[in-house]
Design an enzyme around this catalytic site. Sequence first.
Site, PDB file in Angstrom:
ATOM      1  N   HIS A 115       0.988  -0.913  -0.020  1.00  0.00           N
ATOM      2  CA  HIS A 115      -0.002  -0.034  -0.004  1.00  0.00           C
ATOM      3  C   HIS A 115       0.752   1.268   0.085  1.00  0.00           C
ATOM      4  CE1 HIS A 115      -3.328  -2.702   1.902  1.00  0.00           C
ATOM      5  NE2 HIS A 115      -3.052  -2.752   0.539  1.00  0.00           N
ATOM      6  N   CYS A 123       2.780  14.677  -5.565  1.00  0.00           N
ATOM      7  CA  CYS A 123       1.818  15.832  -6.245  1.00  0.00           C
ATOM      8  C   CYS A 123       1.129  15.198  -7.278  1.00  0.00           C
ATOM      9  CB  CYS A 123       2.876  16.883  -6.572  1.00  0.00           C
ATOM     10  SG  CYS A 123       1.783  18.044  -7.932  1.00  0.00           S
ATOM     11  N   CYS A 126       1.903  17.327 -10.752  1.00  0.00           N
ATOM     12  CA  CYS A 126       3.278  17.301 -11.649  1.00  0.00           C
ATOM     13  C   CYS A 126       4.065  16.017 -11.213  1.00  0.00           C
ATOM     14  CB  CYS A 126       3.891  18.823 -11.477  1.00  0.00           C
ATOM     15  SG  CYS A 126       4.707  18.606  -9.725  1.00  0.00           S
ATOM     16  N   CYS A 174       1.739  21.930  -3.521  1.00  0.00           N
ATOM     17  CA  CYS A 174       2.955  21.562  -4.374  1.00  0.00           C
ATOM     18  C   CYS A 174       3.899  22.773  -4.352  1.00  0.00           C
ATOM     19  CB  CYS A 174       3.015  20.777  -5.843  1.00  0.00           C
ATOM     20  SG  CYS A 174       4.390  20.470  -6.560  1.00  0.00           S
ATOM     21  N   GLY A 214      -0.740 -10.459  11.891  1.00  0.00           N
ATOM     22  CA  GLY A 214      -1.046  -9.238  12.338  1.00  0.00           C
ATOM     23  C   GLY A 214      -2.246  -8.646  11.429  1.00  0.00           C
ATOM     24  N   SER A 215      -2.863  -9.347  10.706  1.00  0.00           N
ATOM     25  CA  SER A 215      -3.959  -8.680   9.637  1.00  0.00           C
ATOM     26  C   SER A 215      -5.261  -9.528   9.802  1.00  0.00           C
ATOM     27  CB  SER A 215      -3.528  -8.518   8.241  1.00  0.00           C
ATOM     28  OG  SER A 215      -4.373  -8.254   7.446  1.00  0.00           O
ATOM     29  N   SER A 216      -6.459  -8.512   9.705  1.00  0.00           N
ATOM     30  CA  SER A 216      -7.533  -9.296   9.840  1.00  0.00           C
ATOM     31  C   SER A 216      -8.077  -9.644   8.330  1.00  0.00           C
ATOM     32  CB  SER A 216      -8.597  -8.349  10.304  1.00  0.00           C
ATOM     33  OG  SER A 216      -8.524  -7.160   9.486  1.00  0.00           O
ATOM     34  N   GLY A 242      -7.262 -11.596  16.477  1.00  0.00           N
ATOM     35  CA  GLY A 242      -8.744 -11.780  16.217  1.00  0.00           C
ATOM     36  C   GLY A 242      -9.043 -12.539  15.250  1.00  0.00           C
ATOM     37  N   CYS A 258       2.072 -11.496  18.094  1.00  0.00           N
ATOM     38  CA  CYS A 258       2.913 -11.860  17.007  1.00  0.00           C
ATOM     39  C   CYS A 258       4.532 -12.106  17.528  1.00  0.00           C
ATOM     40  CB  CYS A 258       2.816 -11.292  15.658  1.00  0.00           C
ATOM     41  SG  CYS A 258       3.057  -9.431  15.699  1.00  0.00           S
TER      42      CYS A 258
END
Length: 282
Positions: A115, A123, A126, A174, A214-216, A242, A258
């Site tokens: 991600h 910007c 540009c 910018c 550590g991710s749902s 969870g 973890c």
Amino acid sequence: MKSLLDLLMSQTDWLVLTGAGISSLSGIPTYRNSEGKWQRKSPVTYQEFLLNETSRRQFWARNIAGWRFISAAEPNIAHLALVKLEKMGMISGLVTQNVDGLHEKAGSKGVIDLHGRADSVLCLDCGDMQSRQSLQDLFKKHNPIFFNKVERIVPENDASIDNLDFTSLIIPSCHLCGGLLKPDVVFFGEVVPHSKIDLCMDMMKVSSGLLVVGSSLQVFSGYRFCNWASKQGKPIALLCNGDTRADHLAIEKTRADCGPVLRHWMQLSNERIYSDEIGKLN
């Protein structure tokens, strides 16, 4: 925990996918509870950010507070254990949904930041890139009163940022073209670049299995890894505190912090390598 460790020790070349839970010990707040639901207001979507000035102010108000925690964070025992497991050959690749850069800071090589990274700002007009810290300095210069309020917020109470008045927040543009600035991360409603997805698919193909830490897996960009592994007939292991979207696909799941589990895996792997080396000498 033993059954998970037995599985992880049964083969090498695991692909590891990490989420917000791995960075919580570094002081970076998680935004979902143990059931995978939002603990605070939903994040601003990409479309809202582009089209609505109030939404942009709301986003940057949260981001100003969040950057304080990210920029001050240091890798924890979980990040450091993964570095050593990579060197031992137990891990073939590492993909993170996090944008904090802590895996790289710990020393992991070839990390895929699915991600993006929060330490860079793009910007949209540009294409110029600048550091997030330089933008933070500008925010502070133009919004001293707001900053004084934000600096009182601690990670354990970060949801209180939603109660601050951000309507008069001045957002820098910018410095080259006056265009719209956005962190170089994937927003909700935005698509992960196809080139990055292709690279992740290749990593999954050459791995022996998938470990999610550590991710749902509520976001499809992370959940798709479990679909890939399942279709390839590879084992899926989950390490989190969870519920996850892929509980039904996993052959092993451990509800635990973890850090201690990954450190134990690292220690077992190290003991095996040492034992093998001693055996070669005899």
